[in-house]
Design an enzyme around this catalytic site. Sequence first.
Site, PDB file in Angstrom:
ATOM      1  N   ASP A  83       0.856  -1.189   0.000  1.00  0.00           N
ATOM      2  CA  ASP A  83       0.000   0.000   0.000  1.00  0.00           C
ATOM      3  C   ASP A  83       0.891   1.238   0.000  1.00  0.00           C
ATOM      4  OD1 ASP A  83      -2.273   1.952   1.191  1.00  0.00           O
ATOM      5  OD2 ASP A  83      -3.256   0.149   0.444  1.00  0.00           O
ATOM      6  N   ASP A  84       0.448   2.308   0.626  1.00  0.00           N
ATOM      7  CA  ASP A  84       1.173   3.585   0.565  1.00  0.00           C
ATOM      8  C   ASP A  84       2.561   3.464   1.226  1.00  0.00           C
ATOM      9  OD1 ASP A  84       1.589   6.253   0.064  1.00  0.00           O
ATOM     10  OD2 ASP A  84      -0.250   6.932   1.029  1.00  0.00           O
ATOM     11  N   LYS A 159      -3.865  -0.644  -6.941  1.00  0.00           N
ATOM     12  CA  LYS A 159      -4.852   0.167  -6.222  1.00  0.00           C
ATOM     13  C   LYS A 159      -4.509   1.621  -6.501  1.00  0.00           C
ATOM     14  CE  LYS A 159      -5.999   1.359  -1.365  1.00  0.00           C
ATOM     15  NZ  LYS A 159      -5.877   0.885   0.039  1.00  0.00           N
ATOM     16  N   ASP A 161      -5.435   5.277  -5.573  1.00  0.00           N
ATOM     17  CA  ASP A 161      -6.136   6.112  -4.590  1.00  0.00           C
ATOM     18  C   ASP A 161      -6.483   7.473  -5.221  1.00  0.00           C
ATOM     19  OD1 ASP A 161      -7.175   6.786  -2.108  1.00  0.00           O
ATOM     20  OD2 ASP A 161      -5.449   5.999  -1.009  1.00  0.00           O
ATOM     21  N   SER A 193     -10.470   4.193  -6.288  1.00  0.00           N
ATOM     22  CA  SER A 193     -11.099   4.906  -5.171  1.00  0.00           C
ATOM     23  C   SER A 193     -11.987   6.025  -5.700  1.00  0.00           C
ATOM     24  CB  SER A 193     -10.037   5.465  -4.228  1.00  0.00           C
ATOM     25  OG  SER A 193      -9.256   4.418  -3.711  1.00  0.00           O
ATOM     26  N   ARG A 218     -13.774   1.485  -3.971  1.00  0.00           N
ATOM     27  CA  ARG A 218     -14.192   1.842  -2.610  1.00  0.00           C
ATOM     28  C   ARG A 218     -15.376   2.789  -2.660  1.00  0.00           C
ATOM     29  NH1 ARG A 218     -10.219   2.341   1.146  1.00  0.00           N
ATOM     30  NH2 ARG A 218     -11.829   3.435   2.311  1.00  0.00           N
ATOM     31  N   ASP A 222     -12.392   4.602   5.116  1.00  0.00           N
ATOM     32  CA  ASP A 222     -11.361   3.617   5.467  1.00  0.00           C
ATOM     33  C   ASP A 222     -11.792   2.840   6.700  1.00  0.00           C
ATOM     34  OD1 ASP A 222      -9.898   4.884   3.542  1.00  0.00           O
ATOM     35  OD2 ASP A 222      -8.226   5.427   4.859  1.00  0.00           O
TER      36      ASP A 222
END
Length: 441
Positions: A83-84, A159, A161, A193, A218, A222
């Site tokens: 992830d990030d 993913k 964002d 997202s 999404r 979160d």
Amino acid sequence: MLMLQIVWIQCLLVFGANVVLALENGLARTPPMGWLAWERFRCNTDCKNDPENCISDHLFRTMADIVVAEGYAEVGYEYINVDDCWLEKDRDINGQLVADRQRFPYGMKSLSNYIHSKGLKFGIYEDYGNYTCAGYPGVLGYLENDAITFGSWDVDYVKLDGCYAHPSDMDRGYPEFGFHLNQTGRPMIYSCSWPVYQIYAGMKPNFTSIIEHCNLWRNFDDIQDSWNSLESIIDYYGNNQDVIVPNAGPGHWNDPDMLIIGNFGLSYEQSKTQMALWAILAAPLLMSVDLRTIRPEYKAILQNKKIIAVDQDPLGIQGRRIYKHKGIEIWARPITPIYESYYSYAIAFLNRRTDGTPSDVSVTLKELGLQYPGGYRVEDLYEEVDYGILTPQTKIKVKVNPSGVVILRCDLQLEEFYPSNQFTHYAPLNQVFKVRQNSFE
Ligand code: GLA
């Protein structure tokens, strides 16, 4: 086959004006399953003081090892997703994204190779805007370049964002990045997202376009490590189901966010609730937990094959909340096997009461919308309880623990009545759900 599909899509991209940015990458026919760093490991970049828990090459290799060694891969968990906070704060002099040189000393291609060598797939995180949510370089201005980079690292899942971007640009931007992913020729699941940022901005997302361009997306906040957070997500999906549910199907899923089972915030009962509800919601099953220290009872929940089978049901119809009264909810998801207009169902009974003692819920199958005259084989998916074959008139009674769940699988009892080669008719989806008005005990 996949390559053929991609070539075909590329032809459409060249020749068909109306389908210019269609995704149709043939992926995620059932909701993706895997492990994702964010909820549990966040943006811990302090490898000096916390080498075992920082976002690093070591963490992802370790999780990949455990996913294979401890039975997670065997039950379907497949993606190891970064992830990030994996990036250097700046691109290199050629404008390329660079993984943090200290924490990912061998680079992302090496990590990708390692994950693939374990028979798993490799996911990565980026952001459509100028920066990721944690302030690392985003893809804006580098869409094609970064898609090519991910392709060259053999990424299987992206993913994307939506921090530091204008939500109104997303209707164009997300499809555009998806187009560049497709152009690489490498099949990559595309997690967006896009709707959640538009909803936050007061916009009405164009789900027709989102379904066409993303494999999952999404819709809401979160997830955090608490029952409160989990309840707010369950409520959001229940309260907005008329808009949300029809968007799910093979290749395109709503994503209520990660599984937090095995962390600090959920009790055992609440953990069972998340797994059961995520299966009803046809949600991606992305565990965010320290697999090195997870307790066996939580591991067992994550590895519950019967519930995973509900989540992965090939029809891909997302379930709904069909009853909510005085803290008791009933959720139902149509699943296989089916016959003519009749579906099998997974049914989850959820107790949101806080009065400290289990609640009894009694209901006939007919009241739940299960009307098949031949009856249903009914089984509890957590406890070893086989109810046998029940007719629609049969009243079942379940005891549901506070903040807990009982999940049943009700399979059409077909074989005794019809030869198996006739079970091929699908009911129109608008006939699948009939919300019951009755008030159950
Ligand atoms: C957003 C996303 C999270 C996570 C963080 C990372 O908040 O919704 O899932 O990726 O960014 O910064």
